[in-house]
Scaffold this active site. Structure first.
Site, PDB file in Angstrom:
ATOM      1  N   HIS A   1       0.846  -1.203   0.000  1.00 36.62           N
ATOM      2  CA  HIS A   1       0.000   0.000   0.000  1.00 36.62           C
ATOM      3  C   HIS A   1       0.876   1.246   0.000  1.00 36.62           C
ATOM      4  O   HIS A   1       1.809   1.344   0.797  1.00 36.62           O
ATOM      5  CB  HIS A   1      -0.906  -0.015   1.230  1.00 36.62           C
ATOM      6  CG  HIS A   1      -2.075   0.908   1.132  1.00 36.62           C
ATOM      7  ND1 HIS A   1      -1.930   2.280   1.076  1.00 36.62           N
ATOM      8  CD2 HIS A   1      -3.412   0.668   1.085  1.00 36.62           C
ATOM      9  CE1 HIS A   1      -3.133   2.838   0.994  1.00 36.62           C
ATOM     10  NE2 HIS A   1      -4.040   1.887   0.995  1.00 36.62           N
TER      11      HIS A   1
ATOM     12  N   ARG B   1      -2.486   0.979  -6.632  1.00 33.64           N
ATOM     13  CA  ARG B   1      -1.559   0.928  -5.506  1.00 33.64           C
ATOM     14  C   ARG B   1      -0.190   0.383  -5.879  1.00 33.64           C
ATOM     15  O   ARG B   1       0.836   0.866  -5.385  1.00 33.64           O
ATOM     16  CB  ARG B   1      -2.171   0.078  -4.382  1.00 33.64           C
ATOM     17  CG  ARG B   1      -3.355   0.756  -3.732  1.00 33.64           C
ATOM     18  CD  ARG B   1      -4.051  -0.147  -2.747  1.00 33.64           C
ATOM     19  NE  ARG B   1      -5.127   0.585  -2.074  1.00 33.64           N
ATOM     20  CZ  ARG B   1      -5.936   0.044  -1.182  1.00 33.64           C
ATOM     21  NH1 ARG B   1      -5.820  -1.236  -0.870  1.00 33.64           N
ATOM     22  NH2 ARG B   1      -6.882   0.759  -0.601  1.00 33.64           N
TER      23      ARG B   1
ATOM     24  N   HIS C   1       0.233  -4.681   2.909  1.00 35.46           N
ATOM     25  CA  HIS C   1      -1.143  -4.399   3.312  1.00 35.46           C
ATOM     26  C   HIS C   1      -2.043  -5.621   3.100  1.00 35.46           C
ATOM     27  O   HIS C   1      -2.197  -6.455   3.984  1.00 35.46           O
ATOM     28  CB  HIS C   1      -1.648  -3.194   2.512  1.00 35.46           C
ATOM     29  CG  HIS C   1      -3.032  -2.750   2.855  1.00 35.46           C
ATOM     30  ND1 HIS C   1      -3.442  -2.545   4.158  1.00 35.46           N
ATOM     31  CD2 HIS C   1      -4.107  -2.464   2.076  1.00 35.46           C
ATOM     32  CE1 HIS C   1      -4.714  -2.157   4.154  1.00 35.46           C
ATOM     33  NE2 HIS C   1      -5.138  -2.116   2.909  1.00 35.46           N
TER      34      HIS C   1
ATOM     35  N   GLU D   1     -10.858 -12.110   2.156  1.00 37.76           N
ATOM     36  CA  GLU D   1      -9.423 -12.058   1.854  1.00 37.76           C
ATOM     37  C   GLU D   1      -8.757 -13.427   1.971  1.00 37.76           C
ATOM     38  O   GLU D   1      -7.690 -13.650   1.404  1.00 37.76           O
ATOM     39  CB  GLU D   1      -8.727 -11.060   2.795  1.00 37.76           C
ATOM     40  CG  GLU D   1      -7.296 -10.750   2.411  1.00 37.76           C
ATOM     41  CD  GLU D   1      -6.630  -9.734   3.326  1.00 37.76           C
ATOM     42  OE1 GLU D   1      -5.443  -9.438   3.102  1.00 37.76           O
ATOM     43  OE2 GLU D   1      -7.284  -9.242   4.263  1.00 37.76           O
TER      44      GLU D   1
END
Length: 667
Positions: free
Chosen positions: A267, A338, A430, A454
């Site tokens: 990130h 990102r 991240h 996730e």
């Protein structure tokens, strides 16, 4: 073990999900009362799944290692959640969200899953508004939107800088309703340490009560893993200290394939580390890139003067600043994805333009936005001759309304006032795009074992666009899993309750007990953190933002050496049958050491660059990631064969029928 079959439905992509829902098996409401489901993890994916499954009538057992589901790491998501509502009337659509997500992931995601995610995104917002989530609203009362990296529209719904917390409270309230009705049995301060497989199907877990140390057997007809990502394999990350890979890794060791472990997101807007004593890093929301401009000094002399404290950033004029993202990517500017923003910051800092003492920081500056908003506000309230100080005062008030809690957090950590001097930021580990391989129904290669949020690999390819994590977690939990799990459970209506006295439960518990006893009885001299920090340094230095063949091979050998020393010399104080945080950490770091090795092996075999996976040997003349679609347009799914580092690679070929496969460009 099941065959690697993605089970993607036939037909046009816009109709796949609708047709699939119409054809899959469902469970009679009366029969749902006869079926138990275990949900491991109660963040946005797990919490929404548990609440939805209980609302449907299933008996749910939910497990959280925190003292409450409200502590889940989903709370840390700040900036927002994407949805294709097109409230701004700026050309957004389901297809555009689908396209941006596939492109943002550098064409390494499964098209069908991503389209479904875009399709259900609008429903998520309606669901959350109905729950009372206090999304920001515009002057007319409609839900407000802002933009995030990698897109040219405004589709991100937000609740100031605490969107994750507000969404989690919505899911938690839905859970509490079912807990009150007895449909969810909540197990706080419990950690899953193994999966129990009976006759080839996931039928329960072994969990440890973290308060008493007691090992418990829990049975169910299906198990859902929603335990988040594995960013803490790097030790320093933006993840909560307790975030770990254990639940996902333990099912991997039981037969669930682990997909694309090398896909980790760096990130770009994290508060830089201040020393070796730090145990975690703090994220500043990507939403700040809407109004903040990223820059470094144009000259090495100015950069050095700032590092030595001889100059302040406010001493440099506009002409003396290099707004390098705006210079390199004029179409997207500060809102590039990102991975692109992170590598660009690293490139500038590696070239000597870093602005803190370590040389690892760039500026995120709000001065232009403050003055722009200030002039606009002055015009609105009729102060046509407002002074510069008054304009700044008005502009700061606007910025405070949009990002106030983020600015407050930054000042508390750094003791710098970001309204007066630019923030300093630097990339940090991240989100993890890799995870447990799942098919279209979110089932792993173990029948009856599902992975959501996730913890699975399915939607983000090699790079996740900002504000898509919350979208995927809630999509999986509210709108996908409640449909697809019924297709499997329809065959279990006559199974009856699963006994925890079966020999498979006894064997699994024995394995867990022996594992814990080995740590307690080890006569080592070094703490668990000693080994975790060493692993993290190897991962960051050689498997971090940039990777090469030599570094990856060195990392694999070093990780193996660290693991060998860990087993010989780790010291875990206390006993098994009590509250013992060091024992908790020991089991988690053991899993990280095995994951770290596979992570590096996966990165080594993927000789292309894509998204967050940047191989130095594969880049364009301008230093951008260079994919190799001929050889690497596949999901790397690794099968455990009984020994760490000896996993077998399976490939799920990726096909692109609705999006043209081409090199990304954000210029």
């Amino acid at each position: 073990m099941s065959v690697l079959d993605s089970k993607i439905p036939e037909g046009p992509i816009a109709q796949k999900w609708t047709n699939h829902k119409n054809k899959i098996n469902v469970v009679n409401p009366a029969n749902k009362r006869l079926i138990d489901v275990i949900v491991v993890g109660t963040g946005l994916a797990g919490g929404s799944a548990a609440a939805s499954l209980a609302e449907l009538g299933y008996n749910v057992k939910a497990f959280a290692f925190q003292d409450s589901p409200r502590r889940a790491h989903s709370i840390a998501a700040q900036g927002g959640i994407n949805a294709a509502k097109n409230y701004q009337n700026d050309g957004d659509s389901t297809y555009r969200l689908f396209y941006d997500t596939v492109k943002g992931g550098d064409y390494r995601a499964r098209e069908a899953n991503v389209y479904r995610l875009a399709e259900v995104s609008a429903n998520i917002i309606d669901q959350c508004v109905a729950q009372g989530v206090p999304f920001a609203r515009d002057y007319g009362g409609l839900l407000d939107n802002r933009s995030f990296g990698g897109v040219l529209v405004s589709r991100t719904f937000y609740a100031k800088g605490q969107t994750g917390q507000q969404l989690l409270l919505g899911a938690y309230s839905a859970m509490n309703r079912q807990i009150g009705k007895g449909k969810i049995k909540m197990y706080n301060r419990h950690e899953m340490l193994d999966l129990v497989i009976v006759d080839g199907k996931a039928r329960g877990i072994i969990a440890r009560n973290l308060v008493t140390g007691e090992l418990e057997r829990h049975s169910a007809h299906a198990v859902v893993i929603a335990s988040g990502g594995y960013g803490n394999v790097f030790f320093l990350s933006t993840n909560a200290m307790g975030s770990n890979v254990t639940a996902a890794w333990r099912i991997h060791r039981r037969g669930a394939y682990f997909a694309n472990p090398c896909y980790t997101q760096i990130h770009p807007t994290c508060i830089p580390r201040s020393g070796d004593y730090q145990s975690k890093l703090t994220l500043m929301s990507e939403s700040l890139r809407n109004d903040g401009r990223i820059w470094v000094p144009k000259t090495l002399e100015d950069a050095e003067a700032i590092r030595n404290g001889k100059k302040k950033p406010t001493d440099l004029s506009e002409e003396e600043r290099d707004y390098y993202l705006e210079r390199r990517y004029p179409s997207f500017g500060n809102l590039v994805p990102r991975d692109v923003a992170s590598r660009a910051a690293k490139e500038r800092c590696d070239a000597g333009f870093g602005v803190n003492k370590t040389g690892e920081a760039v500026y995120l500056d709000f001065s232009s936005a403050i003055m722009r908003y200030g002039r606009e506000k002055a015009t609105i309230i009729g102060e046509v001759d407002a002074s510069e100080d008054r304009i700044r005062e008005l502009g700061e008030a606007v910025i405070e309304a949009k990002y106030g809690n983020l600015f407050q957090m930054y000042e508390k950590i750094t003791d710098d006032n970001p309204y007066k001097t630019p923030m300093m930021i630097y990339p940090a580990v991240h989100y993890t795009m890799g995870g447990i391989w799942v098919d279209y129904n979110l089932m792993t290669t173990i029948p009856g074992c599902y992975a959501a949020g996730e913890a699975n690999f399915s939607d983000h390819g090699a790079n996740r666009l900002g504000a898509s994590a919350l979208m995927q977690g809630l999509a999986d939990g509210y709108f996908v899993l409640p449909y697809t799990i019924g297709d499997y459970l329809a065959h279990d209506i006559r199974t009856g309750r699963i006994s925890t006295e079966l020999p498979e439960f006894e064997a699994a518990e024995k394995e867990v007990r022996e594992r814990l006893e080995r740590f307690i009885n080890n006569k080592g001299t070094k703490s668990v953190d000693h080994f975790h920090k060493r692993l993290g340094k190897v991962m960051w230095d050689k498997v971090g933002m940039a990777r090469n063949e030599q570094g990856l091979k060195e990392a694999i050998e070093e990780i193996r050496q660290i693991r060998e020393e860990f087993y010989k010399d780790v010291f875990v104080p206390g006993s098994m049958n009590e509250l013992n945080p060091e024992l908790e950490k020991a089991t988690r770091v053991e899993d990280f050491l095995e994951l770290g090795e596979l992570f590096a092996i996966d990165a080594l075999q993927r000789t292309e660059s894509c998204g967050g996976h940047f191989r130095e040997e594969s880049q364009t003349e301008e230093g951008e990631a260079l994919r190799d679609d001929k050889n690497f347009a596949f999901v790397a799914a690794w099968e455990w064969t009984g020994e760490s580092g000896k996993q077998v690679l399976h490939k799920e070929e990726l096909t692109f029928n609705d999006i043209e496969l081409k090199q990304r460009s954000y210029k």
